[in-house]
Design a protein around this motif. Structure first.
Motif, PDB file in Angstrom:
ATOM      1  N   THR A  63       0.837  -1.205   0.000  1.00  0.00           N
ATOM      2  CA  THR A  63       0.000   0.000   0.000  1.00  0.00           C
ATOM      3  C   THR A  63       0.870   1.252   0.000  1.00  0.00           C
ATOM      4  O   THR A  63       0.639   2.188  -0.776  1.00  0.00           O
ATOM      5  N   VAL A  64       1.876   1.286   0.864  1.00  0.00           N
ATOM      6  CA  VAL A  64       2.789   2.431   0.919  1.00  0.00           C
ATOM      7  C   VAL A  64       3.520   2.597  -0.416  1.00  0.00           C
ATOM      8  O   VAL A  64       3.663   3.716  -0.929  1.00  0.00           O
ATOM      9  N   TYR A  65       3.953   1.479  -1.014  1.00  0.00           N
ATOM     10  CA  TYR A  65       4.623   1.523  -2.321  1.00  0.00           C
ATOM     11  C   TYR A  65       3.698   2.103  -3.393  1.00  0.00           C
ATOM     12  O   TYR A  65       4.113   2.943  -4.196  1.00  0.00           O
ATOM     13  N   MET A  66       2.455   1.660  -3.397  1.00  0.00           N
ATOM     14  CA  MET A  66       1.494   2.166  -4.389  1.00  0.00           C
ATOM     15  C   MET A  66       1.319   3.677  -4.270  1.00  0.00           C
ATOM     16  O   MET A  66       1.238   4.387  -5.268  1.00  0.00           O
ATOM     17  N   ILE A  67       1.257   4.175  -3.037  1.00  0.00           N
ATOM     18  CA  ILE A  67       1.007   5.597  -2.802  1.00  0.00           C
ATOM     19  C   ILE A  67       2.232   6.445  -3.145  1.00  0.00           C
ATOM     20  O   ILE A  67       2.125   7.463  -3.823  1.00  0.00           O
ATOM     21  N   TYR A  68       3.400   6.031  -2.689  1.00  0.00           N
ATOM     22  CA  TYR A  68       4.586   6.879  -2.802  1.00  0.00           C
ATOM     23  C   TYR A  68       5.468   6.599  -4.015  1.00  0.00           C
ATOM     24  O   TYR A  68       6.355   7.396  -4.321  1.00  0.00           O
ATOM     25  N   VAL A  69       5.220   5.476  -4.713  1.00  0.00           N
ATOM     26  CA  VAL A  69       6.054   5.151  -5.872  1.00  0.00           C
ATOM     27  C   VAL A  69       5.206   4.967  -7.136  1.00  0.00           C
ATOM     28  O   VAL A  69       5.266   5.781  -8.054  1.00  0.00           O
ATOM     29  N   LYS A  70       4.399   3.915  -7.165  1.00  0.00           N
ATOM     30  CA  LYS A  70       3.710   3.562  -8.405  1.00  0.00           C
ATOM     31  C   LYS A  70       2.711   4.617  -8.860  1.00  0.00           C
ATOM     32  O   LYS A  70       2.655   4.955 -10.046  1.00  0.00           O
ATOM     33  N   PHE A  71       1.897   5.122  -7.934  1.00  0.00           N
ATOM     34  CA  PHE A  71       0.884   6.128  -8.296  1.00  0.00           C
ATOM     35  C   PHE A  71       1.157   7.462  -7.597  1.00  0.00           C
ATOM     36  O   PHE A  71       0.235   8.167  -7.204  1.00  0.00           O
ATOM     37  N   GLN A  72       2.443   7.778  -7.474  1.00  0.00           N
ATOM     38  CA  GLN A  72       2.865   8.970  -6.753  1.00  0.00           C
ATOM     39  C   GLN A  72       2.243  10.250  -7.327  1.00  0.00           C
ATOM     40  O   GLN A  72       1.910  11.175  -6.586  1.00  0.00           O
ATOM     41  N   LYS A  73       2.060  10.307  -8.636  1.00  0.00           N
ATOM     42  CA  LYS A  73       1.522  11.515  -9.272  1.00  0.00           C
ATOM     43  C   LYS A  73       0.076  11.793  -8.862  1.00  0.00           C
ATOM     44  O   LYS A  73      -0.386  12.924  -8.970  1.00  0.00           O
ATOM     45  N   THR A  74      -0.623  10.774  -8.395  1.00  0.00           N
ATOM     46  CA  THR A  74      -2.022  10.966  -7.989  1.00  0.00           C
ATOM     47  C   THR A  74      -2.147  11.251  -6.489  1.00  0.00           C
ATOM     48  O   THR A  74      -3.247  11.503  -6.002  1.00  0.00           O
ATOM     49  N   PHE A  75      -1.035  11.192  -5.786  1.00  0.00           N
ATOM     50  CA  PHE A  75      -1.038  11.373  -4.326  1.00  0.00           C
ATOM     51  C   PHE A  75      -1.097  12.857  -3.977  1.00  0.00           C
ATOM     52  O   PHE A  75      -0.313  13.657  -4.485  1.00  0.00           O
ATOM     53  N   ASP A  76      -2.008  13.215  -3.108  1.00  0.00           N
ATOM     54  CA  ASP A  76      -2.229  14.605  -2.710  1.00  0.00           C
ATOM     55  C   ASP A  76      -1.378  14.937  -1.477  1.00  0.00           C
ATOM     56  O   ASP A  76      -1.878  15.025  -0.363  1.00  0.00           O
ATOM     57  N   SER A  77      -0.081  15.143  -1.703  1.00  0.00           N
ATOM     58  CA  SER A  77       0.837  15.386  -0.590  1.00  0.00           C
ATOM     59  C   SER A  77       0.567  16.730   0.086  1.00  0.00           C
ATOM     60  O   SER A  77       0.832  16.892   1.280  1.00  0.00           O
ATOM     61  N   GLU A  78       0.033  17.675  -0.662  1.00  0.00           N
ATOM     62  CA  GLU A  78      -0.243  19.000  -0.092  1.00  0.00           C
ATOM     63  C   GLU A  78      -1.279  18.923   1.025  1.00  0.00           C
ATOM     64  O   GLU A  78      -1.170  19.605   2.043  1.00  0.00           O
ATOM     65  N   ASN A  79      -2.300  18.093   0.838  1.00  0.00           N
ATOM     66  CA  ASN A  79      -3.354  17.972   1.841  1.00  0.00           C
ATOM     67  C   ASN A  79      -3.089  16.868   2.866  1.00  0.00           C
ATOM     68  O   ASN A  79      -3.765  16.808   3.887  1.00  0.00           O
ATOM     69  N   ASP A  80      -2.107  16.017   2.590  1.00  0.00           N
ATOM     70  CA  ASP A  80      -1.722  14.994   3.567  1.00  0.00           C
ATOM     71  C   ASP A  80      -0.623  15.587   4.439  1.00  0.00           C
ATOM     72  O   ASP A  80       0.531  15.174   4.402  1.00  0.00           O
ATOM     73  N   SER A  81      -0.999  16.584   5.235  1.00  0.00           N
ATOM     74  CA  SER A  81      -0.002  17.429   5.901  1.00  0.00           C
ATOM     75  C   SER A  81       0.040  17.278   7.424  1.00  0.00           C
ATOM     76  O   SER A  81       0.649  18.075   8.116  1.00  0.00           O
TER      77      SER A  81
END
Length: 201
Positions: free
Chosen positions: A74-92
């Motif tokens: 799950t962590v790999y999917m979020i931070y590597v494979k589909f990183q471009k779709t991850f909303d890091s700005e709001n996951d603050s």
């Protein structure tokens, strides 16, 4: 091991699999807190270190390995494979606000002052608050579309079944683990809040 514990484990596993399938199918992790998923991976890692020291049963070992693999995938999917779709700005959410007090508490309140026991206690305390970055993200964005009702249902069912497990063990074995019960109740309250946010948002 009683039926409530087994069904609780299965419900928890189903919740994780549902989340993974949703990410893979939509090719997106939008709306999912990577920080919460990192905390869950840390929970499983610190809780299951006894894989190397203590064999309980084949079921126990297999479930621990599956939970660990799913958490890191799950962590790999979020931070590597589909990183471009991850909303890091709001996951603050600032993780140190959880990790520092949980670490301190695990040293102060545990069953025995040994490394494995402190790490197990740390995992129990951390699991009770690991959902907070996800709650913070939902409240900040006002969106919860990517977290499915099935995922929420099985997480809630997992908690309900574990409460039944504790009641059953107290009734049949006169066993009561104050650390697990208090932390589990706190976690259940946060999941109720999670469900409330999902419905209202």
């Amino acid at each position: 091991m009683n039926i409530f514990r087994i069904l609780g484990d299965v419900s928890h596993l189903l919740a994780i699999i549902i989340l993974l399938l949703k990410i893979v199918k939509s090719k997106s992790c939008a709306g999912i807190s990577g920080k919460s998923q990192i905390l869950f991976a840390l929970v499983f890692t610190t809780r299951y270190l006894d894989l190397f020291t203590n064999f309980i049963s084949v079921y126990n070992t297999v479930m621990k390995v599956i939970f660990l693999i799913c958490a890191y995938v799950t962590v790999y999917m979020i931070y590597v494979k589909f990183q471009k779709t991850f909303d890091s700005e709001n996951d603050s959410f600032r993780l140190e606000f959880l990790l520092v007090p949980v670490t301190g508490l695990s040293f102060l309140e545990n069953h025995s002052f040994t490394p494995l026991e402190i790490l197990w206690t740390f995992s129990i305390y951390l699991e009770s608050v690991a959902i907070l970055p996800q709650l913070f993200m939902i409240s900040k964005t006002g969106e919860a579309e990517t977290i499915t009702t099935h995922y929420l249902f099985f997480l809630g069912l997992y908690r309900a079944l574990y409460i039944a497990n504790w009641v059953w063990r107290y009734h049949t074995e006169n066993f009561y683990d104050q650390i697990a019960v208090v932390s589990g109740v706190v976690q259940t309250i946060f999941y109720c809040d999670f469900f409330y946010l999902y419905v209202t948002k």
